[in-house]
Write a protein that holds these residues in place. Structure first.
Motif, short mmCIF file in Angstrom:
data_model
loop_
_atom_site.label_atom_id
_atom_site.label_comp_id
_atom_site.label_asym_id
_atom_site.label_seq_id
_atom_site.Cartn_x
_atom_site.Cartn_y
_atom_site.Cartn_z
N UNK A 168 0.91 -1.47 0.01
CA UNK A 168 -0.02 0.21 -0.60
C UNK A 168 0.86 1.40 0.21
N UNK A 169 0.61 2.79 -0.68
CA UNK A 169 1.46 3.47 -1.02
C UNK A 169 1.38 3.67 0.93
N UNK A 170 2.74 4.38 0.98
CA UNK A 170 2.44 5.35 2.42
C UNK A 170 3.28 6.83 1.90
N UNK A 171 2.51 7.83 2.62
CA UNK A 171 2.95 8.85 3.33
C UNK A 171 3.68 9.52 4.41
N UNK A 172 4.35 10.02 4.50
CA UNK A 172 5.05 10.89 4.81
C UNK A 172 4.96 12.22 4.99
N UNK A 173 4.45 12.96 6.37
CA UNK A 173 4.23 14.36 6.44
C UNK A 173 5.01 15.23 6.88
N UNK A 174 5.23 16.86 6.86
CA UNK A 174 6.38 17.19 7.41
C UNK A 174 5.64 18.68 7.54
N UNK A 175 5.85 19.04 8.68
CA UNK A 175 5.31 20.87 8.30
C UNK A 175 6.56 21.73 8.48
N UNK A 176 6.41 23.09 8.70
CA UNK A 176 7.75 23.36 8.33
C UNK A 176 8.45 24.13 9.75
N UNK A 177 8.75 25.33 9.04
CA UNK A 177 9.01 26.90 10.80
C UNK A 177 9.69 26.83 9.88
N UNK A 178 10.78 26.85 10.12
CA UNK A 178 11.71 25.56 10.64
C UNK A 178 11.12 25.38 12.19
N UNK A 179 11.01 24.05 12.85
CA UNK A 179 10.75 24.23 13.86
C UNK A 179 9.52 24.21 14.77
N UNK A 180 8.23 22.85 13.38
CA UNK A 180 7.36 23.05 13.55
C UNK A 180 7.23 21.28 13.38
N UNK A 181 5.47 20.93 14.24
CA UNK A 181 5.52 19.47 14.67
C UNK A 181 5.43 19.66 13.56
N UNK A 182 4.24 18.32 13.31
CA UNK A 182 3.31 17.83 12.39
C UNK A 182 2.35 18.31 12.54
N UNK A 183 1.99 18.77 14.38
CA UNK A 183 0.63 18.33 13.80
C UNK A 183 -0.38 19.07 12.89
N UNK A 184 -0.32 20.24 12.74
CA UNK A 184 -0.93 20.94 12.04
C UNK A 184 -1.78 20.18 10.67
N UNK A 185 -0.31 19.37 10.23
CA UNK A 185 -1.28 18.68 8.87
C UNK A 185 -2.08 17.48 9.55
N UNK A 186 -1.36 16.79 10.68
CA UNK A 186 -2.18 15.99 11.30
C UNK A 186 -3.77 15.62 11.65
N UNK A 187 -3.67 16.29 13.08
CA UNK A 187 -4.92 16.79 13.14
C UNK A 187 -5.20 17.96 12.62
N UNK A 188 -5.44 18.76 11.83
CA UNK A 188 -5.49 20.39 10.86
C UNK A 188 -5.83 19.72 9.44
N UNK A 189 -5.66 18.77 9.26
CA UNK A 189 -6.36 18.09 7.50
C UNK A 189 -6.54 17.02 7.12
N UNK A 190 -4.67 16.01 7.58
CA UNK A 190 -5.50 14.44 6.25
C UNK A 190 -5.21 13.00 7.25
N UNK A 191 -4.65 13.79 8.72
CA UNK A 191 -5.15 12.67 9.98
C UNK A 191 -6.62 12.10 9.57
N UNK A 192 -6.34 11.23 10.89
CA UNK A 192 -7.98 10.09 10.79
C UNK A 192 -9.14 10.94 12.20
N UNK A 193 -8.82 11.74 12.70
CA UNK A 193 -8.43 12.68 13.56
C UNK A 193 -8.73 13.84 13.30
N UNK A 194 -9.96 15.55 13.45
CA UNK A 194 -9.17 16.63 13.14
C UNK A 194 -9.91 17.12 14.42
N UNK A 195 -9.03 18.17 14.41
CA UNK A 195 -9.56 19.87 15.43
C UNK A 195 -10.05 20.87 14.30
N UNK A 196 -10.95 21.07 14.45
CA UNK A 196 -11.68 21.74 13.58
C UNK A 196 -11.17 23.55 14.27
#
Length: 574
Positions: A168-196
């Protein structure tokens, strides 16, 4: 606060962008005086670390590697009161009996990996998946000490019936900054749970909901927190920080992390994709090259979200006419939204003016009074700013002025990340004002709290250290490399598309983003040739700002475009 944007996924890029590329050039100017330099660690051809007497590492960084014996690292744990576990020191043949401080430094302090199973109803469909919260160690050279534990969260599903395990395809995701964790993409955009995040404020409850726009249907997802962000930790003091907090060292370290995860999970046969937002969009083209050249991992596709491709485009220099064209369409998009008149056709009209008559009059210069009068009138109409103010500025509007002046009569200021999102001006009567960003600062607390709860709750992984969503120390100490020109990844984009006929790149932006204006990216991409099929490199622009995905309509459109992109990259028919 009007329609808020989510947090900048990656970035204190604001500092690099609004302070202009001159700040980046200052960071780049540490070329050295030629004085004798003590022995330093340098990169060998095999990616390991060596020592060179009286020499200088290629960019002053300390290289990382891994210990022999394969990527898998065993971490036996011992019980602690309350059910916590403490990792034991790994026993290695090369460890010296009298090297207690070194052995203590090698202790892995992050909790053991935790894998949980979940069933989630999202958007009328049921997803059954595994979630793993864990970390991957990085060591210095061959047989060297531990230098970092890099945290990640992986969501994986079983492959369809009749297909090979691990394919199955696997996608690695990163935020930026430099110095930002990946929470923005994880719970902001494409993960299975989202924070409105639409309308979020500092006190917004950190309540996660199922994300109907998750990408988990068509790809496994691995969200990575670079060293110094999230729960990822650095061991080794200043040398290790210099290594990981640099343009090249960052890509080299993360390439090792990705390769180790792929090997540990048996995913060599899986198509690999990279997604990066903001500085992450700058990071992943370099990471793709590093994976291919040094780690033996090919990348099928890249998705660059609100990226900066060339830091030179972030400067607004009065003596360089073209730089004023980059942000004008984003200012126009904001004014259109404020009037309720936004449309693709209206935005296209602003783009056309910026690239033609506006640029032509800018080139004529401020000494040409007719040109200044002409462009000032048109810029005032496009931006909604006071015509007298625009004329005083000769039609050259910096983003900070726009953020404050568009809403000044209402005592509001706009966000650099989405200029349509506003907050009260703390000093509305002052000539100048310092104010928290209505997007970046408003969403930091709820995102941090929600991510912490996700770890402790569904992921069953907890740590007593704080989750670092945005680490200003990383941003402030980042080594941008050497040379006179600001860093860019346009050459990496060229190489990726020209060297691999199967590779594809999707670039996406929000129209009202002033941090990384979409029109700067469009101008760069328009200068690239077509390699094979034209749609191997595509640009999409959505309503919203730097984190356009906080808006429901834009997030849905983004998911549709992403799924089509994956299908095209994999040669899958609809």
């Amino acid at each position: 606060m009007t329609r808020p944007l989510p947090l900048l996924p990656a970035s204190n890029l604001r500092r690099a962008s609004l302070a202009t590329a001159a700040a980046v050039l200052a960071a780049l100017a540490v070329v050295g005086s030629g004085a004798p330099i003590p022995a330093q660690e340098v990169t060998r051809s095999d990616g390991r670390v060596g020592l060179r007497e009286g020499g200088r590492a290629p960019d002053g960084r300390v290289q990382h590697g891994e210990r022999p014996g394969g990527p898998a690292e065993s971490r036996p744990a011992e019980s602690r009161p309350g059910g916590d576990t403490a990792p034991k020191t790994e026993v290695r043949p090369e460890a010296r009996p009298d090297s207690r401080p070194e052995r203590d430094a090698n202790v892995r302090r992050l909790p053991s990996d935790s894998t949980t199973e979940h069933t989630l109803d999202v958007g009328g469909r049921t997803l059954r998946f595994k979630a793993t919260a864990g970390s991957i160690p990085l060591f210095e050279g061959e047989g060297g000490p531990l230098r970092a534990e890099v945290g990640y969260v992986a969501f994986t599903m079983a492959p369809p019936a009749g297909t090979a395990a691990g394919s199955r395809p696997v996608t690695f995701l990163f935020n930026g900054g430099p110095g930002a964790a990946s929470a923005y993409l994880n719970i902001g955009a494409v993960g299975p749970w989202r924070l409105p995040l639409d309308g979020a404020s500092i006190s917004t409850p950190p309540v996660l909901v199922p994300n109907a726009e998750t990408w988990l249907d068509f790809t496994d997802l691995v969200f990575v927190d670079p060293p110094g962000t999230g729960f990822s930790r650095i061991v080794g003091g200043e040398p290790a920080r210099r290594q990981f907090w640099s343009v090249d060292g960052d890509a080299e370290a993360l390439a090792v992390v990705l390769r180790k995860w792929i090997d540990q999970t048996g995913r060599r046969s899986a198509p690999t994709f990279l997604v990066g937002e903001s500085y992450g969009g700058f990071r992943v083209p370099k990471l793709a090259r590093e994976l291919a050249s040094d780690q033996g991992v090919g990348v099928r596709g890249l998705v660059l979200i609100s990226p900066v491709l060339d830091f030179a485009t972030l400067a607004q220099r009065r003596h360089l006419p073209a730089t004023w064209t980059y942000a004008l369409p984003s200012m126009a998009a904001t004014a259109l939204e404020a009037r309720g008149a936004f449309s693709p056709a209206a935005l296209a009209e602003a783009e056309h003016y910026a690239a033609t008559d506006y640029l032509a009059d800018l080139v004529k210069g401020e000494r040409d009074r007719e040109a200044v009068e002409r462009l000032s009138a048109r810029v005032a109409a496009l931006t909604g700013l006071d015509p007298a103010l625009v004329r005083r500025l000769a039609g050259r509007i910096d983003t900070r002025t726009f953020q404050r002046e568009l809403f000044r009569d209402r005592g509001l200021v706009g966000s650099a990340y989405d200029a349509t999102v506003t907050a009260y001006d703390p000093t509305p009567s002052a000539a100048r004002s310092q104010f928290p960003d209505p997007v970046l600062d408003s969403t930091k607390a709820p995102l941090t709290a929600a991510m912490t709860e996700l770890y402790r709750g569904p992921l069953k992984w907890s740590h007593d250290q704080p989750y670092r969503l945005l680490n200003g120390e990383v941003n402030g100490q980042w080594n941008w490399g050497r040379g006179r020109a600001p860093p860019e990844v346009v050459d990496e984009v060229r190489t990726i598309l020209s060297a691999d006929r199967a590779a594809r790149i999707l670039v996406v932006h929000g129209a009202s983003d002033l941090v990384t204006p979409y029109f700067a990216t469009k101008q760069i991409l328009d200068q690239l040739p077509v390699w094979g099929e034209a749609d191997r490199l595509a640009l999409k622009v959505y309503r919203g700002g730097h984190m356009f995905y906080s808006e429901d309509v834009s997030r849905k459109a983004f998911r549709q475009d992403a799924e089509a992109f994956f299908r095209g990259a994999l040669g899958v028919a609809r």
